[in-house]
Design a protein around this motif. Structure first.
Motif, mmCIF file in Angstrom:
data_model
loop_
_atom_site.group_PDB
_atom_site.id
_atom_site.type_symbol
_atom_site.label_atom_id
_atom_site.label_comp_id
_atom_site.label_asym_id
_atom_site.label_seq_id
_atom_site.Cartn_x
_atom_site.Cartn_y
_atom_site.Cartn_z
ATOM 1 N N MET A 1 -3.226 -5.570 -1.788
ATOM 2 C CA MET A 1 -2.094 -6.281 -2.392
ATOM 3 C C MET A 1 -2.626 -7.303 -3.386
ATOM 4 S SD MET A 1 1.244 -6.604 -2.451
ATOM 5 C CE MET A 1 1.800 -5.833 -0.929
ATOM 6 N N ASN A 2 -2.296 -7.126 -4.681
ATOM 7 C CA ASN A 2 -2.787 -8.071 -5.669
ATOM 8 C C ASN A 2 -1.753 -9.153 -5.955
ATOM 9 O OD1 ASN A 2 -2.006 -5.293 -6.793
ATOM 10 N ND2 ASN A 2 -1.436 -6.639 -8.477
ATOM 11 N N ASP A 58 -5.019 1.058 -13.818
ATOM 12 C CA ASP A 58 -6.445 1.394 -13.727
ATOM 13 C C ASP A 58 -7.021 1.733 -15.100
ATOM 14 O OD1 ASP A 58 -5.580 4.018 -14.231
ATOM 15 O OD2 ASP A 58 -5.647 4.555 -12.111
ATOM 16 N N LEU A 59 -6.129 1.845 -16.108
ATOM 17 C CA LEU A 59 -6.512 1.994 -17.519
ATOM 18 C C LEU A 59 -7.325 3.260 -17.776
ATOM 19 C CD1 LEU A 59 -7.381 -1.725 -18.387
ATOM 20 C CD2 LEU A 59 -5.155 -0.604 -18.206
ATOM 21 N N GLU A 80 -8.539 -0.017 -8.245
ATOM 22 C CA GLU A 80 -8.380 0.853 -7.067
ATOM 23 C C GLU A 80 -7.550 2.093 -7.405
ATOM 24 O OE1 GLU A 80 -5.410 1.383 -5.462
ATOM 25 O OE2 GLU A 80 -4.121 -0.297 -5.964
ATOM 26 N N GLN A 81 -7.876 3.190 -6.716
ATOM 27 C CA GLN A 81 -7.264 4.481 -6.979
ATOM 28 C C GLN A 81 -6.329 4.942 -5.861
ATOM 29 O OE1 GLN A 81 -7.717 6.565 -9.844
ATOM 30 N NE2 GLN A 81 -8.462 4.615 -10.643
ATOM 31 N N ASP A 82 -5.958 4.037 -4.964
ATOM 32 C CA ASP A 82 -5.099 4.406 -3.836
ATOM 33 C C ASP A 82 -3.616 4.260 -4.150
ATOM 34 O OD1 ASP A 82 -7.300 4.992 -2.246
ATOM 35 O OD2 ASP A 82 -7.488 2.926 -1.549
ATOM 36 N N ASP A 87 3.029 1.441 -9.134
ATOM 37 C CA ASP A 87 2.865 0.581 -7.963
ATOM 38 C C ASP A 87 2.068 -0.663 -8.329
ATOM 39 O OD1 ASP A 87 1.834 -0.523 -5.451
ATOM 40 O OD2 ASP A 87 2.513 1.325 -4.507
ATOM 41 N N LYS A 88 0.941 -0.496 -9.005
ATOM 42 C CA LYS A 88 0.102 -1.625 -9.399
ATOM 43 C C LYS A 88 0.889 -2.628 -10.238
ATOM 44 C CE LYS A 88 -4.335 0.908 -9.554
ATOM 45 N NZ LYS A 88 -3.862 2.259 -9.156
ATOM 46 N N ALA A 89 1.670 -2.100 -11.194
ATOM 47 C CA ALA A 89 2.432 -2.992 -12.064
ATOM 48 C C ALA A 89 3.509 -3.750 -11.290
ATOM 49 C CB ALA A 89 3.049 -2.188 -13.202
#
Length: 227
Positions: A1-2, A58-59, A80-82, A87-89
């Protein structure tokens, strides 16, 4: 979680890489102060002349030329690739509403992944916009002023029940699940109210209902707890 990267008191536009209609994107850009790109969504933004306020992901798919054109302090690499870039955004945006475009077209696996992310964020107000449809995760209760014959589709991402008024085929007493019963292509007989007994139901409406849905999500009387 970022930790959140983008903070806004207003709705945020999130642009993904499933490039669609430039006119539709440009129309949305006129409505939002803050615009975030999820990885190659930045390429689409640059096509219409808009530099994103933040590039997150992840660019691995944004072009080198686009990445170089964005100020370095706006580029946020999450390696991370999970999880997907969508989701990351979402994890990186703190806003009362996130409207996403560029997630419903393109590859079917990417579309399905976006639906999974919606189900994973029942505590967030998120609206995905496509060429023909808009999709959201239903809050516990929503009221919509729909014209008769409006297409209303319900798609469960897990087992869920609920109640309705104003639908041609009411959902009361039905047990929905993705491998058993779904509720596609229902119709409104007029204004519709939906009450869900738990999280997990997606609502799909014609894209013309976008503004109404955005308002209803922001004004919803509570969302679901975080999973």
């Amino acid at each position: 979680m970022n930790t959140a990267i983008v903070f806004s008191d207003e709705p945020v536009l999130l642009v993904g890489g499933a490039i669609g209609d430039n006119a539709q994107l440009s129309e949305l850009l006129n409505e939002f102060r803050t615009v975030v790109a999820a990885d190659s969504g930045a390429d689409w933004l640059m096509q219409v002349g808009r530099v994103p306020d933040a590039l997150i992901g992840d660019l691995d798919s944004v072009s080198d030329a686009t990445r170089a054109a964005i100020p370095a302090d706006r580029v946020h690499h999450i390696a991370e690739q999970d999880s997907t870039d969508f989701d990351k955004a979402l994890r990186s945006i703190s806003a009362p509403l996130v409207v996403g475009i560029g997630f419903l077209g393109g590859q079917v696996d990417h579309l399905l992944a976006a639906m999974t992310v919606l189900a994973r964020f029942p505590h967030r107000a998120i609206l995905l916009v496509g060429q023909d449809d808009v999709v959201l995760h239903l809050p516990p209760r929503i009221e919509l002023d729909l014209a008769p014959e409006t297409r209303v589709s319900l798609f469960p991402m897990r087992a869920v029940t609920g109640r309705s008024t104003g639908l041609r085929w009411p959902i009361d007493g039905l047990r929905f699940s993705p491998d058993r019963r779904v509720g596609t292509s229902n119709k409104a007989d007029g204004p519709v109210t939906l009450r869900m007994d738990g999280a997990g139901m997606l609502l799909i409406l014609p894209v013309q209902e976008r503004a109404q849905l955005a308002t209803a999500l922001v004004q919803a009387d509570g969302l679901w707890p975080a999973l």
